[in-house]
Scaffold this active site. Structure first.
Site, mmCIF file in Angstrom:
data_model
loop_
_atom_site.group_PDB
_atom_site.id
_atom_site.type_symbol
_atom_site.label_atom_id
_atom_site.label_comp_id
_atom_site.label_asym_id
_atom_site.label_seq_id
_atom_site.Cartn_x
_atom_site.Cartn_y
_atom_site.Cartn_z
ATOM 1 N N LYS A 142 0.771 -1.201 0.135
ATOM 2 C CA LYS A 142 -0.037 -0.027 0.222
ATOM 3 C C LYS A 142 0.824 1.227 0.060
ATOM 4 O O LYS A 142 1.639 1.431 1.069
ATOM 5 C CB LYS A 142 -0.836 -0.037 1.268
ATOM 6 C CG LYS A 142 -2.090 -0.853 0.911
ATOM 7 C CD LYS A 142 -3.111 -0.542 2.202
ATOM 8 C CE LYS A 142 -4.510 -1.390 1.915
ATOM 9 N NZ LYS A 142 -5.256 -1.246 3.127
ATOM 10 N N LYS A 226 1.196 -10.345 8.837
ATOM 11 C CA LYS A 226 0.698 -9.633 7.759
ATOM 12 C C LYS A 226 0.807 -9.960 6.427
ATOM 13 O O LYS A 226 0.024 -9.921 5.470
ATOM 14 C CB LYS A 226 1.439 -7.931 7.898
ATOM 15 C CG LYS A 226 1.014 -7.169 6.797
ATOM 16 C CD LYS A 226 1.344 -5.654 6.734
ATOM 17 C CE LYS A 226 0.567 -4.907 5.916
ATOM 18 N NZ LYS A 226 0.891 -3.398 6.006
ATOM 19 N N GLU A 236 -7.444 -5.954 -1.143
ATOM 20 C CA GLU A 236 -8.469 -5.973 -0.063
ATOM 21 C C GLU A 236 -9.894 -5.935 -0.747
ATOM 22 O O GLU A 236 -10.638 -5.000 -0.711
ATOM 23 C CB GLU A 236 -8.232 -4.401 0.440
ATOM 24 C CG GLU A 236 -8.743 -4.467 1.811
ATOM 25 C CD GLU A 236 -8.567 -2.829 2.538
ATOM 26 O OE1 GLU A 236 -9.231 -1.924 2.628
ATOM 27 O OE2 GLU A 236 -7.205 -2.923 2.681
#
Length: 366
Positions: A142, A226, A236
């Site tokens: 991200k 993660k 996502e």
């Protein structure tokens, strides 16, 4: 040395964790772009680490060029992005080249986004120097900058080629920054690993006090957590990766109210946001009250804010909810919230009423 693979098909990469790794970084990067210069983007807070990195690259036969960026969240802006991309183009960066992000989450987010759009995508390397960046923002791809309307609203998914984590660089990190990063460590326990949260309760103070073994364990455990979640939901789309946003919807509203400044660090906002998420869940009978109390107590024990008052936020509930309306995850007029059925039992609720959130926030001490 610990190597954690992030399994994303053609975009897969390794996260390498080892004490003293910064001084050997060149050994891991020499094969990426043979014969090409590697620009390093850093801020003045990491100058000693920059010198170590450049010496390592030189020993490996890699030429480098340092590009200095002002420290702080304010650098995640259009103006800084423009200056950075212009400089990279002046240096003749090509699509097959790699740019190194050396620093905390701001450097990683900014450099990641710059390389995502430069010539429609070139490579980059993450060398995080803060605990928050080591356990969270350097992994997962991200990237982005802030906008007037809110945090990280302009960005892209762009995975690094490799992440190099040297836990010893945390020895120079200010105590407040270390605590802020720790919030992201304990968050993994709150999401789906109650046993790890118990470990945090037992070892968190020692980690913050300098226990090297506790730091290495926490970093490796967090990165594995993660990597697993990102591997299941890179973009996502299924909702699985959204669990990593625990505390962020509340937290980003607090950051916006603080002007995205050092008045409230990201990790501090996440800590307060997690406490608010558990408090909201308990107030609505979704999770045991004692779990919400336990979360707040742990933040207090390690010196992190457990709500609005501790975070220094006096804004009205209406103003905070207005910030939430600009959340980048908003869809169809709704803002998804991460709530909890208990510690280690976080879930995504896309139908939370902002009026209910306003009523809850109106009752919070300021």
């Amino acid at each position: 040395m610990t190597i954690v693979p992030v399994a994303l098909g053609a975009r897969s990469y390794d996260v390498v964790i080892e004490a003293g790794l910064l001084a050997r970084a060149g050994d891991h990067l020499a094969s990426l772009s043979p014969g090409r210069r590697m620009p390093i983007v850093a801020d003045e807070n990491v100058v000693p680490h920059l010198d170590t990195l450049r010496a390592s690259l030189e020993r490996a036969g890699i030429a480098s060029e340092a590009i200095m960026i002002p420290a702080g969240e304010g650098s995640k802006s259009w103006a800084t992005l423009e200056r950075l991309t212009d400089r990279l183009l002046e240096l003749g960066v090509e699509r097959a080249d790699h740019v190194i992000a050396l620093g905390g989450g701001v450097m990683g987010d900014l450099v990641g986004f710059a390389t995502a759009i430069l010539k429609r995508g070139c490579g980059f390397v993450q060398i995080p120097t803060t605990l928050l960046a080591q356990v969270d923002s350097s992994v997962g791809g991200k990237t982005g900058i802030n906008a007037r309307a809110g945090k990280n609203l302009i960005g892209a998914f762009h995975q690094p080629k490799i992440v190099l984590i040297d836990p010893t660089v945390l020895d120079t990190l200010p105590a407040r920054e270390l605590r802020a990063g720790y919030a992201e460590v304990a968050k993994y326990g709150l999401i789906d690993d109650a046993a790890f949260f118990t470990w945090c309760e037992e070892h968190g103070p020692a980690l913050l006090a300098g226990d090297a073994q506790a730091r290495v364990y926490a970093i490796a455990h967090s990165v594995r957590a993660k990597a697993r979640i990102v591997g299941e939901d890179e973009f996502e789309t299924t909702g699985r990766r959204a669990l990593l946003n625990l505390g962020h919807t509340f937290g980003h509203a607090l950051e916006a109210e603080a002007g995205f400044s050092d008045r409230l660090l990201h990790g501090e906002a996440v800590a307060a946001g997690c406490a608010l998420a558990f408090g909201y869940s308990a107030a609505h009978g979704l999770c045991p009250v004692q779990d919400a109390v336990r979360v707040a107590a742990h933040w207090q024990a390690v010196g992190l804010p457990d709500g609005l008052a501790a975070a220094g936020i006096a804004a009205s509930a209406e103003r905070l909810v207005d910030h939430m309306r600009h959340d980048k995850k908003a869809s169809g007029g709704h803002v998804p919230f991460l709530l909890a059925r208990g510690i280690g039992q976080t879930y995504l609720d896309k139908q939370v009423s902002l009026e209910d959130v306003r009523s809850f926030l109106a009752l919070q001490p300021r």
